[in-house]
Design a protein around this motif. Sequence first.
Motif, PDB file in Angstrom:
ATOM      1  N   GLN A 196       5.860   1.359   3.695  1.00 41.07           N
ATOM      2  CA  GLN A 196       4.697   0.877   4.440  1.00 41.07           C
ATOM      3  C   GLN A 196       5.142   0.123   5.696  1.00 41.07           C
ATOM      4  N   LYS A 197       6.181  -0.678   5.564  1.00 46.38           N
ATOM      5  CA  LYS A 197       6.697  -1.432   6.709  1.00 46.38           C
ATOM      6  C   LYS A 197       7.224  -0.492   7.788  1.00 46.38           C
ATOM      7  N   VAL A 198       7.929   0.555   7.374  1.00 42.88           N
ATOM      8  CA  VAL A 198       8.451   1.533   8.336  1.00 42.88           C
ATOM      9  C   VAL A 198       7.309   2.198   9.093  1.00 42.88           C
ATOM     10  N   ARG A 199       6.265   2.602   8.379  1.00 44.53           N
ATOM     11  CA  ARG A 199       5.142   3.282   9.031  1.00 44.53           C
ATOM     12  C   ARG A 199       4.306   2.311   9.861  1.00 44.53           C
ATOM     13  N   ASP A 200       4.199   1.066   9.432  1.00 46.72           N
ATOM     14  CA  ASP A 200       3.436   0.070  10.196  1.00 46.72           C
ATOM     15  C   ASP A 200       4.101  -0.259  11.527  1.00 46.72           C
ATOM     16  N   ALA A 201       5.399   0.000  11.631  1.00 45.47           N
ATOM     17  CA  ALA A 201       6.135  -0.334  12.854  1.00 45.47           C
ATOM     18  C   ALA A 201       5.815   0.606  14.005  1.00 45.47           C
ATOM     19  N   GLN A 202       5.084   1.683  13.741  1.00 45.29           N
ATOM     20  CA  GLN A 202       4.737   2.618  14.809  1.00 45.29           C
ATOM     21  C   GLN A 202       3.717   1.984  15.750  1.00 45.29           C
ATOM     22  N   PRO A 203       3.874   2.215  17.047  1.00 45.83           N
ATOM     23  CA  PRO A 203       3.007   1.530  18.013  1.00 45.83           C
ATOM     24  C   PRO A 203       1.584   2.066  18.076  1.00 45.83           C
ATOM     25  N   HIS A 204       1.358   3.298  17.599  1.00 49.37           N
ATOM     26  CA  HIS A 204       0.034   3.901  17.726  1.00 49.37           C
ATOM     27  C   HIS A 204      -0.381   4.538  16.405  1.00 49.37           C
ATOM     28  N   THR A 205      -1.681   4.652  16.202  1.00 49.31           N
ATOM     29  CA  THR A 205      -2.197   5.335  15.023  1.00 49.31           C
ATOM     30  C   THR A 205      -2.314   6.829  15.297  1.00 49.31           C
ATOM     31  N   HIS A 206      -2.394   7.591  14.225  1.00 45.70           N
ATOM     32  CA  HIS A 206      -2.585   9.039  14.286  1.00 45.70           C
ATOM     33  C   HIS A 206      -1.482   9.748  15.083  1.00 45.70           C
ATOM     34  N   THR A 207      -0.290   9.175  15.062  1.00 46.41           N
ATOM     35  CA  THR A 207       0.858   9.873  15.615  1.00 46.41           C
ATOM     36  C   THR A 207       1.419  10.808  14.541  1.00 46.41           C
ATOM     37  N   SER A 208       2.473  11.531  14.880  1.00 48.66           N
ATOM     38  CA  SER A 208       2.981  12.547  13.957  1.00 48.66           C
ATOM     39  C   SER A 208       3.520  11.963  12.655  1.00 48.66           C
ATOM     40  N   HIS A 209       3.916  10.678  12.655  1.00 46.85           N
ATOM     41  CA  HIS A 209       4.475  10.072  11.447  1.00 46.85           C
ATOM     42  C   HIS A 209       3.611   8.927  10.917  1.00 46.85           C
ATOM     43  N   ASP A 210       2.352   8.897  11.303  1.00 44.09           N
ATOM     44  CA  ASP A 210       1.448   7.862  10.801  1.00 44.09           C
ATOM     45  C   ASP A 210       0.868   8.320   9.464  1.00 44.09           C
ATOM     46  N   THR A 211       1.555   7.964   8.396  1.00 40.55           N
ATOM     47  CA  THR A 211       1.160   8.412   7.052  1.00 40.55           C
ATOM     48  C   THR A 211       0.427   7.324   6.276  1.00 40.55           C
ATOM     49  N   ARG A 212      -0.069   6.318   6.970  1.00 45.42           N
ATOM     50  CA  ARG A 212      -0.623   5.159   6.272  1.00 45.42           C
ATOM     51  C   ARG A 212      -1.856   5.479   5.437  1.00 45.42           C
ATOM     52  N   THR A 213      -2.606   6.508   5.815  1.00 50.53           N
ATOM     53  CA  THR A 213      -3.748   6.909   4.983  1.00 50.53           C
ATOM     54  C   THR A 213      -3.289   7.220   3.566  1.00 50.53           C
ATOM     55  N   TRP A 214      -2.203   7.969   3.442  1.00 51.22           N
ATOM     56  CA  TRP A 214      -1.705   8.346   2.117  1.00 51.22           C
ATOM     57  C   TRP A 214      -1.026   7.178   1.411  1.00 51.22           C
ATOM     58  N   LEU A 215      -0.340   6.328   2.160  1.00 52.06           N
ATOM     59  CA  LEU A 215       0.313   5.181   1.531  1.00 52.06           C
ATOM     60  C   LEU A 215      -0.711   4.232   0.924  1.00 52.06           C
ATOM     61  N   ARG A 216      -1.860   4.088   1.584  1.00 50.36           N
ATOM     62  CA  ARG A 216      -2.906   3.227   1.018  1.00 50.36           C
ATOM     63  C   ARG A 216      -3.412   3.775  -0.311  1.00 50.36           C
ATOM     64  N   LEU A 217      -3.457   5.085  -0.435  1.00 53.36           N
ATOM     65  CA  LEU A 217      -3.937   5.703  -1.675  1.00 53.36           C
ATOM     66  C   LEU A 217      -2.893   5.663  -2.787  1.00 53.36           C
ATOM     67  N   ALA A 218      -1.648   5.392  -2.421  1.00 52.12           N
ATOM     68  CA  ALA A 218      -0.556   5.423  -3.398  1.00 52.12           C
ATOM     69  C   ALA A 218       0.030   4.037  -3.624  1.00 52.12           C
ATOM     70  N   GLY A 219      -0.813   3.027  -3.581  1.00 52.65           N
ATOM     71  CA  GLY A 219      -0.333   1.663  -3.772  1.00 52.65           C
ATOM     72  C   GLY A 219       0.234   1.404  -5.153  1.00 52.65           C
ATOM     73  N   GLN A 220      -0.196   2.189  -6.130  1.00 59.25           N
ATOM     74  CA  GLN A 220       0.291   2.055  -7.500  1.00 59.25           C
ATOM     75  C   GLN A 220       0.902   3.378  -7.951  1.00 59.25           C
ATOM     76  N   GLY A 221       2.028   3.293  -8.630  1.00 59.44           N
ATOM     77  CA  GLY A 221       2.698   4.504  -9.085  1.00 59.44           C
ATOM     78  C   GLY A 221       1.895   5.307 -10.086  1.00 59.44           C
ATOM     79  N   ALA A 222       0.889   4.682 -10.694  1.00 51.18           N
ATOM     80  CA  ALA A 222       0.077   5.375 -11.694  1.00 51.18           C
ATOM     81  C   ALA A 222      -0.682   6.563 -11.112  1.00 51.18           C
ATOM     82  N   VAL A 223      -0.820   6.628  -9.790  1.00 50.99           N
ATOM     83  CA  VAL A 223      -1.536   7.769  -9.200  1.00 50.99           C
ATOM     84  C   VAL A 223      -0.769   9.069  -9.400  1.00 50.99           C
ATOM     85  N   PHE A 224       0.506   8.973  -9.777  1.00 51.09           N
ATOM     86  CA  PHE A 224       1.319  10.165 -10.002  1.00 51.09           C
ATOM     87  C   PHE A 224       1.539  10.419 -11.494  1.00 51.09           C
ATOM     88  N   ALA A 225       0.550  10.078 -12.286  1.00 49.23           N
ATOM     89  CA  ALA A 225       0.703  10.165 -13.741  1.00 49.23           C
ATOM     90  C   ALA A 225       0.548  11.581 -14.274  1.00 49.23           C
TER      91      ALA A 225
END
Length: 232
Positions: free
Chosen positions: A182-211
Amino acid sequence: MLKILPSLLLAAATAAALPVSAAQLTPVETRWLNAAAPVLAYAKSVDLPIDIIVQPQAGPNDVPLAMGMADGRCKLVLSMRGNPQAETILDGVPDVQRDVLIEAMAAHEVGHCWRIVQGSWHALPAGFTEMGTEQADDPALLELSKQQRETRREEGYSDLVALAWIQRSHPAEYGRVHAWLQKVRDAQPHTHTSHDTRTWLRLAGQGAVFAGAGTPFEQVAPVWSAGLLHGE
């Protein structure tokens, strides 16, 4: 990150690259490959065709670890020599905690390989259709936006694969790896760039989502689809 390497370029890179042997690897390369070994062993067990290339000198824009593709085989490219990112990407992380992050980065790259081998690169999941229209006077801007959108989706998928792998192999480390990513992705200066994956990281805050059952590549499918629906 994916590097699509033309066959001739890859052949030249392979010829120039050092064989992957302990006698010729640097300590940094040895550490990264040792940390990645469990992921690479798993990839082999599911028949992913991965070769390892060690570049004798990193290029100016090379990242330390990337996945290339040529002639139907995935190429895990290490660009460590002369590359300050090989150290700075883990700045602030205690030495004893670095190997699990390197393992997660390797799993991310293997996620790219899986998508390409499955013939799914840049493809949306079944039932999804690209909706909406963009407008611009310059067609090149529309093409650039499309490329960034497609890359962002693939990066989101592979970030989820990295997290699913950690949940599978090191569940006690999940929170720390997620926070670092999350810290690596937050360091990007702009949203919706090619490596802005924060939408998915927010959904995967807990490992249980991969159960769910299946491989890490299959476990991430529901979360990846949910991110697409959330307006990635």
